[in-house]
Motif scaffolding. Structure first.
Motif, PDB file in Angstrom:
ATOM      1  N   ILE A 186      43.596 -29.827   2.350  1.00  0.00           N
ATOM      2  CA  ILE A 186      42.277 -28.252   1.256  1.00  0.00           C
ATOM      3  C   ILE A 186      43.384 -28.083   0.329  1.00  0.00           C
ATOM      4  O   ILE A 186      43.492 -28.418  -1.113  1.00  0.00           O
ATOM      5  CB  ILE A 186      41.162 -27.420   1.304  1.00  0.00           C
ATOM      6  N   LEU A 187      44.487 -27.395   0.692  1.00  0.00           N
ATOM      7  CA  LEU A 187      46.091 -26.643  -0.094  1.00  0.00           C
ATOM      8  C   LEU A 187      46.588 -28.141  -0.704  1.00  0.00           C
ATOM      9  O   LEU A 187      47.203 -27.615  -2.448  1.00  0.00           O
ATOM     10  CB  LEU A 187      46.516 -26.307   1.098  1.00  0.00           C
ATOM     11  N   ILE A 226      43.795 -18.249  -1.618  1.00  0.00           N
ATOM     12  CA  ILE A 226      44.367 -18.926  -1.773  1.00  0.00           C
ATOM     13  C   ILE A 226      43.231 -20.177  -1.476  1.00  0.00           C
ATOM     14  O   ILE A 226      42.489 -20.988  -1.975  1.00  0.00           O
ATOM     15  CB  ILE A 226      45.369 -19.931  -2.436  1.00  0.00           C
ATOM     16  N   LEU A 227      42.872 -19.759  -0.352  1.00  0.00           N
ATOM     17  CA  LEU A 227      41.173 -20.149   0.784  1.00  0.00           C
ATOM     18  C   LEU A 227      40.360 -19.536   1.237  1.00  0.00           C
ATOM     19  O   LEU A 227      40.967 -18.215   1.483  1.00  0.00           O
ATOM     20  CB  LEU A 227      42.499 -21.387   1.910  1.00  0.00           C
ATOM     21  N   VAL A 235      43.679 -28.433  -3.321  1.00  0.00           N
ATOM     22  CA  VAL A 235      43.920 -27.705  -4.924  1.00  0.00           C
ATOM     23  C   VAL A 235      45.089 -27.705  -5.895  1.00  0.00           C
ATOM     24  O   VAL A 235      45.232 -26.528  -6.585  1.00  0.00           O
ATOM     25  CB  VAL A 235      43.605 -26.726  -4.159  1.00  0.00           C
ATOM     26  N   THR A 236      46.500 -26.928  -5.221  1.00  0.00           N
ATOM     27  CA  THR A 236      47.242 -27.414  -5.674  1.00  0.00           C
ATOM     28  C   THR A 236      47.902 -27.988  -6.556  1.00  0.00           C
ATOM     29  O   THR A 236      48.522 -28.000  -7.596  1.00  0.00           O
ATOM     30  CB  THR A 236      48.615 -26.449  -4.383  1.00  0.00           C
ATOM     31  N   SER A 266      38.777 -24.579  -4.701  1.00  0.00           N
ATOM     32  CA  SER A 266      39.076 -24.772  -3.020  1.00  0.00           C
ATOM     33  C   SER A 266      37.268 -24.615  -2.445  1.00  0.00           C
ATOM     34  O   SER A 266      37.014 -23.535  -2.505  1.00  0.00           O
ATOM     35  CB  SER A 266      39.663 -23.714  -2.216  1.00  0.00           C
ATOM     36  N   ASN A 286      44.507 -28.916  -8.642  1.00  0.00           N
ATOM     37  CA  ASN A 286      43.626 -27.782  -9.549  1.00  0.00           C
ATOM     38  C   ASN A 286      42.604 -27.889  -9.364  1.00  0.00           C
ATOM     39  O   ASN A 286      41.646 -27.161 -10.285  1.00  0.00           O
ATOM     40  CB  ASN A 286      44.246 -27.385 -10.477  1.00  0.00           C
ATOM     41  N   ALA A 309      43.254 -27.403   6.764  1.00  0.00           N
ATOM     42  CA  ALA A 309      44.012 -26.277   5.357  1.00  0.00           C
ATOM     43  C   ALA A 309      44.940 -26.929   4.714  1.00  0.00           C
ATOM     44  O   ALA A 309      45.282 -27.234   3.251  1.00  0.00           O
ATOM     45  CB  ALA A 309      44.296 -25.429   6.192  1.00  0.00           C
ATOM     46  N   LEU A 324      36.747 -23.370   3.698  1.00  0.00           N
ATOM     47  CA  LEU A 324      36.802 -23.813   5.753  1.00  0.00           C
ATOM     48  C   LEU A 324      36.371 -22.996   6.061  1.00  0.00           C
ATOM     49  O   LEU A 324      36.138 -21.747   6.416  1.00  0.00           O
ATOM     50  CB  LEU A 324      38.435 -23.392   5.562  1.00  0.00           C
ATOM     51  N   ALA A 342      37.603 -32.813  -0.082  1.00  0.00           N
ATOM     52  CA  ALA A 342      37.776 -31.813  -1.714  1.00  0.00           C
ATOM     53  C   ALA A 342      37.708 -32.268  -2.290  1.00  0.00           C
ATOM     54  O   ALA A 342      36.985 -32.105  -3.197  1.00  0.00           O
ATOM     55  CB  ALA A 342      39.406 -31.324  -1.331  1.00  0.00           C
TER      56      ALA A 342
END
Length: 309
Positions: A79-80, A304-305, A83-84, A90, A87, A76, A93, A56
């Motif tokens: 990835i998250l 979010i995903l 992302v979190t 995403s 920033n 996940a 998936l 990612a």
């Protein structure tokens, strides 16, 4: 990063080692449309979460989890985290469900046959879903999940089912359920905060549902939706006597437990659960959060995903 690249994270140990036999088929099917397939095997100590996080961060547009619910959870999480924490947009998936339970894929209506799952990814249609993050147990810094979180009776069954060497899928959960019923768990005395509502109760079971199914066959949250901005929290509102547990357990196969007097349902965005007597077993997406912790909190992450489905 090239838009025609598909980054696949394959767990060769999924489904008791059967997943590795699908590697050549996955490469062929995904590459048939001119896509470049980059495939990475997970290894002990070098798992899917770290690889997905780096993928990612490297700007890959598509990251595919080939394995079971545990592999999906790890991918996940990678990835998250990217992302979190950083920033970034995403990645999408993809899921090729070649694991033991495949509850997330079932809930997202991703077909189980490898050929059809690959066709879903190549079609390019995505659905943006909610996810959850829980803090507590082995993960005070937080662990993400996409399908659901279980507390009490259900994690005990899940943990035992994963220990069986030669049984997988629904039979492993059924055998584990029988074993757990022989050593029937005592209720936990808890303070449960659902958004801003505080409840004090004794309970043996609580499910925080983003998806509908857990444990390969049990509809823990029969009305849950991945993208409605809420968890469905289904919990025993009082201690369930052992004579009632078997008939109640059977209702989970059809989701009818939500109509029983012993269970309540709440739709929330966050919750906190604290036990004042016994440590609580907790899992997310079938992965251990703790064999026993006294407190955790869980929050919803809305829209979010993106997931191919």
């Amino acid at each position: 990063m090239q838009d025609n690249e598909l980054f696949v994270i394959l767990n060769p140990h999924a489904a008791k080692g059967k997943a590795k036999k699908q590697e050549d088929m996955i490469r062929t099917l995904l590459g048939a449309g001119g896509k470049e397939v980059v495939l990475y095997h997970t290894e002990i100590g070098n798992g899917a979460e770290r690889v997905a996080f780096q993928a990612a961060m490297d700007g890959r547009k598509v990251i595919i989890a080939a394995g079971g619910d545990g592999t999906v959870n790890e991918v996940a999480n990678g990835i998250l985290k990217a992302v979190t924490l950083h920033n970034i947009p995403s990645p999408a998936l993809g899921v090729i469900p070649i694991g033991r339970g495949n509850d997330f894929a079932w809930g997202m209506q991703i077909p189980k046959p490898v050929k059809e799952a690959c066709e879903v990814i190549l079609a390019g249609k995505t659905r943006v879903i909610d996810a959850g993050v829980t803090y507590g147990g082995n993960y005070p810094e937080g662990r993400f999940f996409v399908n659901g979180q279980g507390v009490g009776f259900e994690p005990l069954v899940n943990f035992l089912a994963s220990e069986f060497k030669h049984v997988s899928g629904t039979p492993s959960y059924v055998f584990a359920l029988i074993r757990i019923l022989i050593h029937y768990p005592a209720p936990y005395t808890v303070e449960l905060t659902l958004d801003d509502q505080v409840l004090n109760l004794k309970t043996q079971q609580l499910s925080i549902c983003n998806g509908r199914r857990m444990g390969s066959a049990f509809l823990m949250g029969p009305d849950a939706l991945f993208d409605d901005g809420y968890f469905d929290v289904v919990y025993a509102n009082a201690p369930v006597p052992s004579r009632r547990m078997v008939p109640l357990a059977l209702t989970f196969l059809s989701g009818k437990q939500v109509k029983q007097k012993e269970f309540s349902v709440a739709r929330v965005k966050k919750l906190v659960m604290k036990s004042s007597d016994f440590a609580m077993p907790v899992h997310v997406d079938g992965e251990e959060i703790s064999k026993g912790c006294m407190e955790f909190r869980t929050e919803l992450l809305e829209s979010i995903l993106p997931v191919f489905c």
